[in-house]
Design a protein around this motif. Structure first.
Motif, mmCIF file in Angstrom:
data_model
loop_
_atom_site.group_PDB
_atom_site.id
_atom_site.type_symbol
_atom_site.label_atom_id
_atom_site.label_comp_id
_atom_site.label_asym_id
_atom_site.label_seq_id
_atom_site.Cartn_x
_atom_site.Cartn_y
_atom_site.Cartn_z
ATOM 1 N N ALA A 172 0.963 -1.252 0.300
ATOM 2 C CA ALA A 172 -0.109 -0.080 0.031
ATOM 3 C C ALA A 172 0.863 1.069 0.031
ATOM 4 C CB ALA A 172 -0.966 -0.150 1.391
ATOM 5 N N GLU A 173 0.756 1.900 -1.168
ATOM 6 C CA GLU A 173 1.559 3.148 -1.230
ATOM 7 C C GLU A 173 1.381 4.485 -0.316
ATOM 8 O OE1 GLU A 173 3.234 5.984 -4.811
ATOM 9 O OE2 GLU A 173 2.271 4.345 -5.484
ATOM 10 N N THR A 174 2.304 4.987 -0.083
ATOM 11 C CA THR A 174 2.162 6.333 0.594
ATOM 12 C C THR A 174 1.805 7.347 -0.514
ATOM 13 O OG1 THR A 174 4.575 6.592 0.575
ATOM 14 C CG2 THR A 174 3.529 5.892 2.686
ATOM 15 N N LEU A 175 0.594 8.053 -0.456
ATOM 16 C CA LEU A 175 0.029 8.909 -1.592
ATOM 17 C C LEU A 175 0.129 10.351 -0.904
ATOM 18 C CD1 LEU A 175 -2.704 6.613 -2.675
ATOM 19 C CD2 LEU A 175 -0.476 7.007 -3.890
ATOM 20 N N LEU A 176 -0.592 11.225 -1.630
ATOM 21 C CA LEU A 176 -0.703 12.569 -1.468
ATOM 22 C C LEU A 176 -2.175 13.176 -1.079
ATOM 23 C CD1 LEU A 176 1.552 14.051 -4.197
ATOM 24 C CD2 LEU A 176 2.212 13.642 -1.718
ATOM 25 N N LEU A 210 6.311 15.765 0.961
ATOM 26 C CA LEU A 210 5.442 16.536 0.842
ATOM 27 C C LEU A 210 4.239 16.621 1.800
ATOM 28 C CD1 LEU A 210 4.736 16.223 -3.040
ATOM 29 C CD2 LEU A 210 6.134 18.041 -2.021
ATOM 30 N N ILE A 211 3.780 15.329 2.396
ATOM 31 C CA ILE A 211 2.924 15.495 3.470
ATOM 32 C C ILE A 211 3.564 15.213 5.038
ATOM 33 C CG2 ILE A 211 1.272 14.128 1.807
ATOM 34 C CD1 ILE A 211 1.583 11.822 3.458
ATOM 35 N N THR A 229 9.575 0.118 -2.500
ATOM 36 C CA THR A 229 9.918 1.885 -2.570
ATOM 37 C C THR A 229 9.888 2.121 -3.778
ATOM 38 O OG1 THR A 229 12.278 1.054 -3.251
ATOM 39 C CG2 THR A 229 11.709 1.219 -0.600
ATOM 40 N N HIS A 230 9.068 3.651 -3.786
ATOM 41 C CA HIS A 230 9.279 4.453 -4.973
ATOM 42 C C HIS A 230 10.524 5.439 -4.464
ATOM 43 C CE1 HIS A 230 5.088 3.348 -6.519
ATOM 44 N NE2 HIS A 230 6.213 2.296 -6.792
ATOM 45 N N ILE A 231 11.374 5.459 -5.147
ATOM 46 C CA ILE A 231 12.473 6.516 -4.678
ATOM 47 C C ILE A 231 12.498 7.416 -5.763
ATOM 48 C CG2 ILE A 231 14.944 6.626 -4.344
ATOM 49 C CD1 ILE A 231 13.556 5.281 -2.352
ATOM 50 N N HIS A 232 12.638 8.830 -5.271
ATOM 51 C CA HIS A 232 12.615 9.927 -6.288
ATOM 52 C C HIS A 232 12.821 11.126 -5.302
ATOM 53 C CE1 HIS A 232 8.197 10.776 -5.808
ATOM 54 N NE2 HIS A 232 8.155 9.474 -5.724
ATOM 55 N N ASP A 233 13.010 12.382 -5.959
ATOM 56 C CA ASP A 233 13.328 13.543 -5.201
ATOM 57 C C ASP A 233 12.362 14.765 -5.809
ATOM 58 O OD1 ASP A 233 14.777 15.318 -3.791
ATOM 59 O OD2 ASP A 233 16.799 14.539 -4.289
ATOM 60 N N ASN A 234 12.495 15.744 -4.808
ATOM 61 C CA ASN A 234 11.704 16.951 -5.119
ATOM 62 C C ASN A 234 12.312 17.963 -4.364
ATOM 63 O OD1 ASN A 234 9.994 17.042 -2.637
ATOM 64 N ND2 ASN A 234 9.043 15.341 -3.418
ATOM 65 N N PHE A 235 11.709 19.206 -4.600
ATOM 66 C CA PHE A 235 11.977 20.456 -3.894
ATOM 67 C C PHE A 235 11.139 20.675 -2.664
ATOM 68 C CE2 PHE A 235 14.494 20.743 -7.609
ATOM 69 C CZ PHE A 235 15.658 20.963 -7.378
ATOM 70 N N GLY A 236 9.989 19.936 -2.428
ATOM 71 C CA GLY A 236 9.385 20.296 -1.308
ATOM 72 C C GLY A 236 7.814 20.888 -1.667
ATOM 73 N N ALA A 237 7.689 21.251 -3.010
ATOM 74 C CA ALA A 237 6.543 21.993 -3.365
ATOM 75 C C ALA A 237 5.800 21.018 -4.519
ATOM 76 C CB ALA A 237 7.002 23.349 -3.970
ATOM 77 N N ASP A 239 5.527 17.276 -6.869
ATOM 78 C CA ASP A 239 5.843 15.850 -6.908
ATOM 79 C C ASP A 239 6.547 15.331 -8.227
ATOM 80 O OD1 ASP A 239 5.896 13.210 -6.292
ATOM 81 O OD2 ASP A 239 3.824 12.681 -7.394
ATOM 82 N N ASN A 240 7.934 16.328 -8.192
ATOM 83 C CA ASN A 240 8.607 16.396 -9.248
ATOM 84 C C ASN A 240 9.085 15.063 -9.876
ATOM 85 O OD1 ASN A 240 9.809 18.853 -7.538
ATOM 86 N ND2 ASN A 240 9.058 19.405 -9.407
ATOM 87 N N HIS A 241 9.322 14.006 -9.007
ATOM 88 C CA HIS A 241 9.875 12.458 -9.377
ATOM 89 C C HIS A 241 11.243 12.567 -10.179
ATOM 90 C CE1 HIS A 241 6.590 9.652 -8.751
ATOM 91 N NE2 HIS A 241 6.100 10.637 -8.288
#
Length: 307
Positions: A172-176, A210-211, A229-237, A239-241
């Motif tokens: 079960a994925e952690t979503l937004l 983000l959450i 795992t779903h591994i990716h990065d963003n700048f906190g604003a 969901d850039n992936h």
């Protein structure tokens, strides 16, 4: 060293569903990856025929790759089901919905989920990732909680024996779609009812940032349930992936937190190449070097904890 990246489908390619994906698999292997996360059709209620499942598993095997995870479908994704000429309304995919209060619709969602379990079993993938679209109103009243969890539990009760038989777990994925506390509440309910052999967590680090910025409470509370795992990065604003180290996430902290769990690597990079505007082959080569760096960080953190 094992490394994993998500395979996406690119509809602009001619015959994206066979030759396009086959080409991507070849480039992924040439870049050095050993595993993939299968993502095509994850955002749709498209039904995979037996011949498609057989063909798909064969092209992955032919590429010399293994499948670490399959992205399942919950039948609720906002993708057009029926095309309309503009201007006009869009019909969204909602008919196969395992969370629906309408029994025929809920059962259709379970059948769609079973179809993706069949795909995972053909791949010999240990799990499928599932979106459980909870929202912040679910825990607002007993009635709202019952309305959400009654169909959810009925659907999971029905699919559980099939998953156990096939050896495929649900992650079960952690979503937004809800705040961090309500995702923790969701996992509390799920894991009180179902064992590790059936269901666990897919930690999407970009979503969690983000959450719950700068925190990793989901890994701290449910470390023993981390299976994808779903591994990716963003700048906190947004969901850039992005690839790790291209945003603001604290990768030393994340690597250490994952290292403290029993999660079996490789990590899965959910980082589509369209964020970068470079040739596909060059993108996978760059992604692989980043994947190796992060895998080494997790391995080193585990070594430190064992000494």
């Amino acid at each position: 060293m094992d490394t994993c990246i998500t395979v996406w489908h690119w509809p602009h390619q001619e015959r994206w569903y066979d030759e396009g994906i086959r080409n991507s698999l070849t480039l992924i292997k040439e870049a050095g990856f050993t595993h993939i996360n299968w993502n095509p059709d994850s955002g749709s209620s498209y039904w995979l025929a037996d011949a498609e499942i057989e063909f798909t598993s064969r092209i992955v095997t032919d590429a010399g790759l293994k499948v670490h995870s399959v992205h399942g479908s919950n039948g609720r994704n906002p993708i057009t089901e029926i095309g309309h000429r503009n201007p006009g309304p869009f019909a969204m995919e909602t008919r196969k919905d395992f969370l629906s209060p309408h029994e025929w619709q809920r059962r259709s969602g379970v059948e769609l989920l079973r179809n993706r379990v069949d795909l995972a079993a053909a791949f010999q993938s240990p799990n499928i990732v599932l979106h459980i679209d909870i929202n912040d109103n679910v825990f607002g009243s007993e009635a709202a909680e019952r309305a959400f969890f009654d169909p959810l539990f009925q659907s999971l009760d029905e699919i559980r024996p099939y998953c156990v038989e096939k050896g495929v777990q649900i992650a079960a994925e952690t979503l937004l779609c809800a705040n961090a506390q309500n995702f923790l509440n969701l996992y509390d309910r799920l894991f009180a009812r179902y064992g590790k052999e059936f269901i666990g967590v897919c930690f999407d680090c970009g979503h969690w940032e983000l959450i719950e910025p700068g925190k990793l409470s989901v890994l701290e509370r449910f470390a023993d349930r981390l299976i994808a795992t779903h591994i990716h990065d963003n700048f906190g604003a947004m969901d850039n992936h992005l690839l790790p180290f291209d945003g603001r996430l604290d990768w030393h902290t994340i690597a250490s937190a994952i290292a403290a769990t029993p999660y079996q690597t490789p990590l899965n990079f959910e980082t589509p190449m369209d964020r970068y505007g470079i040739p596909e082959s060059a993108y996978y080569r760059r992604a692989h070097s980043v994947a190796v760096r992060l895998e080494e960080m997790v391995a080193e953190a585990r070594e430190r904890k064992s000494t």
